[in-house]
Design an enzyme around this catalytic site. Structure first.
Site, PDB file in Angstrom:
ATOM      1  N   SER A  89      -9.683   2.444   2.601  1.00 17.83           N
ATOM      2  CA  SER A  89      -8.740   3.060   1.682  1.00 17.83           C
ATOM      3  C   SER A  89      -7.792   2.067   1.022  1.00 17.83           C
ATOM      4  O   SER A  89      -7.063   2.423   0.102  1.00 17.83           O
ATOM      5  CB  SER A  89      -7.918   4.110   2.436  1.00 17.83           C
ATOM      6  OG  SER A  89      -7.122   3.514   3.451  1.00 17.83           O
ATOM      7  N   SER A 146     -10.140   0.620   6.994  1.00 22.20           N
ATOM      8  CA  SER A 146      -9.551   0.617   5.663  1.00 22.20           C
ATOM      9  C   SER A 146      -8.988  -0.714   5.184  1.00 22.20           C
ATOM     10  O   SER A 146      -8.634  -0.832   4.016  1.00 22.20           O
ATOM     11  CB  SER A 146      -8.443   1.678   5.582  1.00 22.20           C
ATOM     12  OG  SER A 146      -9.003   2.972   5.535  1.00 22.20           O
ATOM     13  N   LYS A 187       0.846  -1.195   0.000  1.00 28.87           N
ATOM     14  CA  LYS A 187       0.000   0.000   0.000  1.00 28.87           C
ATOM     15  C   LYS A 187       0.876   1.238   0.000  1.00 28.87           C
ATOM     16  O   LYS A 187       1.863   1.316   0.744  1.00 28.87           O
ATOM     17  CB  LYS A 187      -0.928  -0.017   1.218  1.00 28.87           C
ATOM     18  CG  LYS A 187      -1.950   1.123   1.239  1.00 28.87           C
ATOM     19  CD  LYS A 187      -2.913   0.980   2.409  1.00 28.87           C
ATOM     20  CE  LYS A 187      -3.922   2.119   2.426  1.00 28.87           C
ATOM     21  NZ  LYS A 187      -4.891   1.992   3.540  1.00 28.87           N
TER      22      LYS A 187
END
Length: 470
Positions: A155, A179, A80
């Site tokens: 996210s 997230s 990420k």
């Protein structure tokens, strides 16, 4: 051998360890798939083709010499893009950091590299890890592989979408108010939000310091266990890290769940979309069939989650972004800018009240865990939405609907495991979350693995199928 891109890390690892599968062959296969599909799915911001091949060759050389590093050796991982990677662009999904090249890597990245992983690339994410849809006006919006018209969640949507599409074998996420778990639900994969402080957040862009956690995402619970084994552990650079012994997270994963007591807070069965309610009711019956003891619980303190969550996340995010909000307001998308600016207007008195509410929620969870081993609820109360033209309003609306279901785990610091629970009437996955007491990851993984064996994504909403299943 099955399609390499959709096999689990445990499956691939057996072939790699036995020298039946070349890490270079596997990596080239994954990179080719990324080239073919990611122009549409947009799961990566910065693919790392050259570096991945170099790392794969190094892994192969070590393995051929008998220097096998463990079950992650030679396995492709998506990172990420809020985790620092030395000399590699790290954007946090934001225009603000579009040209940021860190001088050192996050602790969790170094741990994974020491375990022998291959970094396939830096993965797309909702801007600044502060949204729940996966919309990103700067680096492209990630699409849900189950249906391109629908969102993947955020996210960590780049990671979960890449897993669902076979563009990564494993992925790393972060979870501040849902997230990891929310996009895992929307994309039909598995994600673990660990106990706060179990995994280092050193050199990970902060969203809200007192809530931020880093965790693994994968297509199986077993893969989460081997990832967590490498990712967790003490880091002197992280002031919030826990100094605790780590169990073998895979040791008890295949045990049955007979007699495990699961509580369902009534808070988690209110306001559900019809499909979510139906799938959740059936999941409860299935868990009872596996031998779990299920009961409803009243935890009225959870009603404070929205108040405490908004104030805590908004205030802490605004504090980190204070100067940039003043000097570069145009570098924020409208939804994120409005969220952070609202946080900057929070009174100190309100922030303190939010922390007092958190303390009461912690105490309420501790009381609940005297009655049951873990809690269970839908990950989010809604079906995965289609993208709408007014994406700014949609982003705010999705957060408003989903945050009350995910943020209690963050506010209290406890771990939660997100698993698929079935397919909704639109043909997209829906998920649920097992919530445990502090440092109960091993038991959560055990229960999650038992659930996984039921193959939840094969479930259908048709009544005749329900009758056959039950």
């Amino acid at each position: 051998m099955n399609d390499l891109s959709l096999m689990t890390a445990r499956e691939l690892g057996k072939y790699i360890k036995g020298k039946q599968l070349s890490p270079v062959e596997l990596t080239k296969h994954m990179l080719q798939r990324i080239r073919q599909m990611d122009g549409t799915l947009r799961t990566y911001i910065t693919p790392l083709e050259e570096l991945a091949i170099i790392q794969a060759k190094d892994a192969e050389n070590k393995i051929m010499k008998g220097e096998y590093l463990g079950p992650l050796h030679g396995i492709g991982v998506g990172i990420k893009d809020n985790k620092f990677t030395k000399g590699i662009r790290t954007t946090d999904g934001s225009k603000l950091f579009a040209d940021f090249f860190p001088s050192e890597s996050a602790t969790v990245v170094n741990k994974l590299l020491h375990g022998g992983v291959i970094m396939l690339g830096k993965q797309n994410m909702h801007e600044l890890a502060a949204g729940s849809t996966g919309t990103n006006p700067f680096f492209g919006t990630t699409r849900n592989p189950w249906n391109l018209e629908y969102m993947p969640g955020g996210s960590s949507g780049g990671g979960t979408a890449s897993l669902a599409a076979g563009l990564a074998t494993l992925a790393t996420g972060s979870d501040t108010f849902g997230s990891i778990r929310l996009p895992a639900s929307m994309c039909g994969v598995y994600g673990l939000k660990p106990t706060y402080g179990l995994v280092s957040t050193f050199r990970v862009f902060p969203s809200a310091w007192s809530l931020d956690t880093v965790g693994p995402m994968a297509r199986s619970v077993g893969d989460l266990a081997i990832m967590l084994q490498v990712m967790a552990g003490y880091d002197p650079n992280d002031p919030a890290i826990l100094r605790v012994p780590l169990p073998n997270y895979s040791e008890a994963i295949h045990n049955d769940i007979k007699g495990i007591k699961i509580g369902i807070p009534t808070y988690y069965v209110k306001g559900l979309d019809e499909d979510i309610a139906m799938l959740f009711r059936r999941a409860v019956v299935q868990l009872q069939y596996l031998g779990a003891e299920v009961k409803e619980l009243e935890i009225p303190e959870l009603e404070m989650s929205t108040f405490s969550g908004y104030l805590t996340v908004g205030s802490e995010a605004a504090a980190f972004h204070n100067e940039w909000l003043k000097t570069h307001p145009e570098d924020y998308s409208p939804d994120i800018r409005s969220f952070f600016l609202a946080g900057s207007l929070m009174e100190g008195r309100k922030y303190v009240q939010a922390q007092q509410a958190r303390r009461r929620m912690v105490q309420a969870f501790e009381k609940a865990f005297q009655e049951v081993d873990m809690l269970l609820g839908p990950t989010i109360p809604i079906k995965t939405p289609k993208f709408q033209a007014n994406w700014v309003k949609q982003n705010l609306d999705v957060v408003k609907r989903t945050l009350p279901f995910t943020v209690p785990v963050n506010l209290t610091g406890v771990p939660a495991l997100a698993v698929p629970m079935g397919i909704d009437s639109n043909g997209l996955p829906a998920g649920m979350q097992f919530i445990g007491r502090h440092l109960s990851e091993q038991q959560l993984l055990q229960v999650g693995n038992a659930w996984e064996q039921l193959n939840p994504l094969q479930f259908k909403l048709r009544a005749e199928t329900d009758n056959k299943t039950l």
